[in-house]
Design a protein around this motif. Sequence first.
Motif: not given
Length: 70
Positions: A11-38
């Motif tokens: 999973l970590e490798a997939d995240l790095k491949q998709t978002f690189g080393d940008n933690p802000q991109s990962v955080a935005r994607a996670f926030a979108e995921f949580v909102q979609t789930k809600r």
Amino acid sequence: MLNIQIDNPALEADLKQTFGDNPQSVARAFAEFVQTKRIGDDIKVSLSQLEQGQALKSADVFNSIRARYE
């Protein structure tokens, strides 16, 4: 602040491949995921209520939903 540790190398490798080393991109994607789930959970509850005859006026429903996610 919430820190999330990933103990899954694949999973970590997939995240790095998709978002690189940008933690802000990962955080935005996670926030979108949580909102979609809600939103999905809210829809499931609404469908259950409708099946039980607990329907509301559509204007009231849309106003309530819009206020929650604005």
